[in-house]
Design a protein around this motif. Structure first.
Motif, PDB file in Angstrom:
ATOM      1  N   VAL A 299       0.837  -1.198   0.000  1.00 49.11           N
ATOM      2  CA  VAL A 299       0.000   0.000   0.000  1.00 49.11           C
ATOM      3  C   VAL A 299       0.874   1.252   0.000  1.00 49.11           C
ATOM      4  O   VAL A 299       0.588   2.225  -0.714  1.00 49.11           O
ATOM      5  CB  VAL A 299      -0.938  -0.005   1.220  1.00 49.11           C
ATOM      6  CG1 VAL A 299      -1.823   1.237   1.242  1.00 49.11           C
ATOM      7  CG2 VAL A 299      -1.795  -1.270   1.230  1.00 49.11           C
ATOM      8  N   TRP A 300       1.947   1.233   0.769  1.00 48.71           N
ATOM      9  CA  TRP A 300       2.831   2.394   0.832  1.00 48.71           C
ATOM     10  C   TRP A 300       3.471   2.683  -0.530  1.00 48.71           C
ATOM     11  O   TRP A 300       3.533   3.838  -0.962  1.00 48.71           O
ATOM     12  CB  TRP A 300       3.916   2.156   1.877  1.00 48.71           C
ATOM     13  CG  TRP A 300       3.384   1.962   3.271  1.00 48.71           C
ATOM     14  CD1 TRP A 300       2.106   2.191   3.700  1.00 48.71           C
ATOM     15  CD2 TRP A 300       4.101   1.483   4.404  1.00 48.71           C
ATOM     16  NE1 TRP A 300       1.986   1.896   5.028  1.00 48.71           N
ATOM     17  CE2 TRP A 300       3.186   1.459   5.497  1.00 48.71           C
ATOM     18  CE3 TRP A 300       5.413   1.077   4.621  1.00 48.71           C
ATOM     19  CZ2 TRP A 300       3.570   1.044   6.763  1.00 48.71           C
ATOM     20  CZ3 TRP A 300       5.797   0.666   5.885  1.00 48.71           C
ATOM     21  CH2 TRP A 300       4.877   0.646   6.946  1.00 48.71           C
ATOM     22  N   LEU A 303       0.904   4.173  -2.844  1.00 53.67           N
ATOM     23  CA  LEU A 303       0.581   5.561  -2.494  1.00 53.67           C
ATOM     24  C   LEU A 303       1.669   6.513  -2.984  1.00 53.67           C
ATOM     25  O   LEU A 303       1.378   7.581  -3.546  1.00 53.67           O
ATOM     26  CB  LEU A 303       0.416   5.674  -0.977  1.00 53.67           C
ATOM     27  CG  LEU A 303      -0.086   6.999  -0.407  1.00 53.67           C
ATOM     28  CD1 LEU A 303      -0.824   6.752   0.902  1.00 53.67           C
ATOM     29  CD2 LEU A 303       1.058   7.979  -0.149  1.00 53.67           C
ATOM     30  N   ARG A 308       0.473  12.984  -8.534  1.00 58.85           N
ATOM     31  CA  ARG A 308      -0.134  14.053  -7.739  1.00 58.85           C
ATOM     32  C   ARG A 308       0.191  15.403  -8.350  1.00 58.85           C
ATOM     33  O   ARG A 308       1.290  15.606  -8.883  1.00 58.85           O
ATOM     34  CB  ARG A 308       0.377  14.021  -6.286  1.00 58.85           C
ATOM     35  CG  ARG A 308      -0.065  12.811  -5.500  1.00 58.85           C
ATOM     36  CD  ARG A 308       0.545  12.794  -4.113  1.00 58.85           C
ATOM     37  NE  ARG A 308       0.126  11.621  -3.378  1.00 58.85           N
ATOM     38  CZ  ARG A 308      -0.963  11.549  -2.629  1.00 58.85           C
ATOM     39  NH1 ARG A 308      -1.723  12.624  -2.495  1.00 58.85           N
ATOM     40  NH2 ARG A 308      -1.284  10.442  -2.019  1.00 58.85           N
ATOM     41  N   PHE A 324      -5.965   4.129   1.333  1.00 59.95           N
ATOM     42  CA  PHE A 324      -5.600   4.434  -0.049  1.00 59.95           C
ATOM     43  C   PHE A 324      -5.978   3.232  -0.902  1.00 59.95           C
ATOM     44  O   PHE A 324      -5.555   2.107  -0.617  1.00 59.95           O
ATOM     45  CB  PHE A 324      -4.093   4.703  -0.172  1.00 59.95           C
ATOM     46  CG  PHE A 324      -3.656   5.041  -1.569  1.00 59.95           C
ATOM     47  CD1 PHE A 324      -3.853   6.322  -2.084  1.00 59.95           C
ATOM     48  CD2 PHE A 324      -3.068   4.090  -2.380  1.00 59.95           C
ATOM     49  CE1 PHE A 324      -3.456   6.634  -3.375  1.00 59.95           C
ATOM     50  CE2 PHE A 324      -2.677   4.392  -3.668  1.00 59.95           C
ATOM     51  CZ  PHE A 324      -2.868   5.669  -4.169  1.00 59.95           C
ATOM     52  N   ILE A 329      -3.752   2.668   5.309  1.00 58.46           N
ATOM     53  CA  ILE A 329      -2.356   3.079   5.079  1.00 58.46           C
ATOM     54  C   ILE A 329      -1.457   2.584   6.209  1.00 58.46           C
ATOM     55  O   ILE A 329      -0.336   2.130   5.990  1.00 58.46           O
ATOM     56  CB  ILE A 329      -2.282   4.612   4.951  1.00 58.46           C
ATOM     57  CG1 ILE A 329      -3.070   5.072   3.720  1.00 58.46           C
ATOM     58  CG2 ILE A 329      -0.833   5.079   4.851  1.00 58.46           C
ATOM     59  CD1 ILE A 329      -3.162   6.571   3.561  1.00 58.46           C
ATOM     60  N   LEU A 334       2.797   8.679   6.049  1.00 59.26           N
ATOM     61  CA  LEU A 334       2.222   8.563   4.709  1.00 59.26           C
ATOM     62  C   LEU A 334       0.751   8.960   4.711  1.00 59.26           C
ATOM     63  O   LEU A 334       0.250   9.520   3.726  1.00 59.26           O
ATOM     64  CB  LEU A 334       2.389   7.136   4.196  1.00 59.26           C
ATOM     65  CG  LEU A 334       3.830   6.702   3.893  1.00 59.26           C
ATOM     66  CD1 LEU A 334       3.873   5.267   3.408  1.00 59.26           C
ATOM     67  CD2 LEU A 334       4.464   7.636   2.859  1.00 59.26           C
ATOM     68  N   ASN A 338      -0.684  11.909   2.430  1.00 61.29           N
ATOM     69  CA  ASN A 338      -1.800  11.707   1.513  1.00 61.29           C
ATOM     70  C   ASN A 338      -2.912  12.723   1.762  1.00 61.29           C
ATOM     71  O   ASN A 338      -3.503  13.242   0.804  1.00 61.29           O
ATOM     72  CB  ASN A 338      -2.347  10.295   1.676  1.00 61.29           C
ATOM     73  CG  ASN A 338      -3.484   9.996   0.720  1.00 61.29           C
ATOM     74  OD1 ASN A 338      -3.360  10.163  -0.494  1.00 61.29           O
ATOM     75  ND2 ASN A 338      -4.613   9.562   1.246  1.00 61.29           N
TER      76      ASN A 338
END
Length: 434
Positions: A299-300, A303, A308, A324, A329, A334, A338
């Motif tokens: 997941v990290w 992300l 972005r 996320f 998360i 993080l 986010n």
């Protein structure tokens, strides 16, 4: 048991000053309402998501209770501090700046209307802390509030375990302890247990409570912590206590004795129960799953790899549910990046650095040791737990640390009215001269 705890000043009433060496009474200027407000803040930060309870509780009902607790906390704090007297606090000031950043990031509604609701919740949370800052005087008053509140939460977990072991140790969580009366996850229970264990141990070392009452808090909490199989809470407890007790070693014989025995016992346990400890620590996970931090690393990475805009990098996408792509998360830094961007990450880092720096500059004391434990625990847990960017138990732990590091309020000097001059007759003055 309740009577003993109250006499000891742990989750009960004020200390009995003069009956124990170093006993410290609750400051006379702190109303009992403040303790209720602190307990309501704890209730608000329990959250509304978790395991299935014995009596199914609709999430809307849980959210109503937690949000109602926050509104009640703010109202009671305002009643207790009607003149709105506050103390300068770098911690709450930085939280206010984080709130402003959160409002800016949430205004675009990229995370939906829920982001503005979370900003409103954070506003009430920070406002309540400002109102309570009037009573932050470096005493242990709020430490006792903290222990009482979380001890009560762990009491509900214990009742759920006794009433329905199947619900409290479900297969869905791999047999780990959850809240069967109130939906609490294993990491939450582990966190609460670790924090009150650490604070109670420090109170015993500082002779601010008797050992019997402390055992009644520490032993059940250790059992609950072991049943949660929460590695983050366990490491945070051990490392946080090591740093806190280390800050007392040069000035406290009790701290030196405890540290020595703790090291010896740790060595014996590590050698004699190495296999059992490894099994408990791995929780039956494969090496690959363990190395990826139970899937958190995936997941990290996703992300950080997501595209972005410049605004999203600076201010984030607004306050959300700390997830996320539908997955949690589980990392404070993080999660803040986010939702609140690099500005939020910078403010959270400054909070940790400022509190840690102030703690290091303070002379050795029990209050300083408690603050070091709380700051260290939150810093360690931030790697695998989210919560530093929104109203959460972690912000309450840091608020407690800030209250312990506050300089004692100096009493205003007492100004006595000038005594009126006595009139001396002229003939009397002449007789004195003669």
């Amino acid at each position: 048991m309740g009577g003993n705890l109250r006499r000891a000043g742990l989750p009960g009433g004020p200390d009995t000053s003069g009956t124990r060496p170093g006993a410290e009474p609750r400051p006379a200027g702190t109303p009992k309402t403040v303790g209720i407000v602190w307990g309501l803040l704890v209730l608000n930060t329990l959250g509304s998501a978790g395991a299935k309870t014995i009596v199914p509780l609709p999430r809307s009902l849980i959210q109503m209770v937690t949000m109602g607790a926050l509104v009640a906390a703010f109202a009671l704090a305002l009643v207790a501090n009607q003149r709105v007297r506050i103390r300068a606090s770098a911690y709450v000031l930085l939280l206010t700046l984080l709130l402003v950043s959160s409002v800016i990031s949430s205004a675009s509604l990229e995370s939906g209307m829920g982001a503005l609701f979370r900003c409103f919740r954070l506003t009430l949370f920070v406002g309540t802390l400002w109102l309570l800052s009037r009573w932050w005087d470096g005493s242990l008053t709020f430490v006792r509030y903290h222990i009482r509140a979380y001890f009560a939460v762990l009491g509900s977990v214990t009742v759920g375990l006794v009433v329905s072991p199947g619900k409290a140790l479900p297969d869905l969580y791999g047999g780990r302890l959850v809240g069967a009366l109130w939906p609490l996850t294993p990491p939450q229970i582990g966190q609460y247990a670790a924090v009150i264990i650490g604070l109670t141990v420090l109170l015993v070392i500082g002779r601010r409570t008797d050992r019997t009452s402390a055992v009644l808090v520490i032993v059940p909490s250790l059992v609950l912590l072991a049943l949660t199989h929460t590695r983050t809470a366990t490491l945070g407890l051990l490392l946080g206590l090591a740093l806190a007790i280390g800050s007392l070693v040069l000035t406290s014989a009790a701290a030196r004795r405890f540290f020595t025995w703790a090291v010896l016992c740790s060595v014996v346990v590590a050698v004699g129960f190495a296999s059992a400890l490894q099994t408990w620590f791995l929780r039956g996970q494969s090496q690959e799953n363990f190395s990826s931090l139970t899937g958190r690393a995936k997941v990290w990475n996703a992300l950080l790899a997501a595209p972005r805009s410049t605004a999203e990098k600076l201010f984030g996408v607004g306050l959300g549910d700390k997830s996320f792509g539908g997955l949690p998360i589980d990392n404070s830094w993080l999660a803040v990046y986010n939702e609140q961007g690099l500005v939020g990450v910078t403010l959270v880092a400054v909070i940790i650095v400022v509190l840690g720096g102030v703690a290091l500059l303070r002379p050795p004391s029990l209050q300083r040791a408690c603050a070091i434990f709380l700051i260290s625990y939150c810093a360690i847990a931030s790697y695998t737990e989210a919560g530093l960017g929104d109203a959460s138990p972690y912000l309450l732990h840091l608020a407690l640390a800030a209250s312990l590091l506050a300089a004692p309020a100096q009493a205003a000097p007492l100004v006595l009215p000038e005594a009126p001059r006595r009139h001396v007759p002229r003939w009397a003055r002449r007789s004195e001269v003669n």
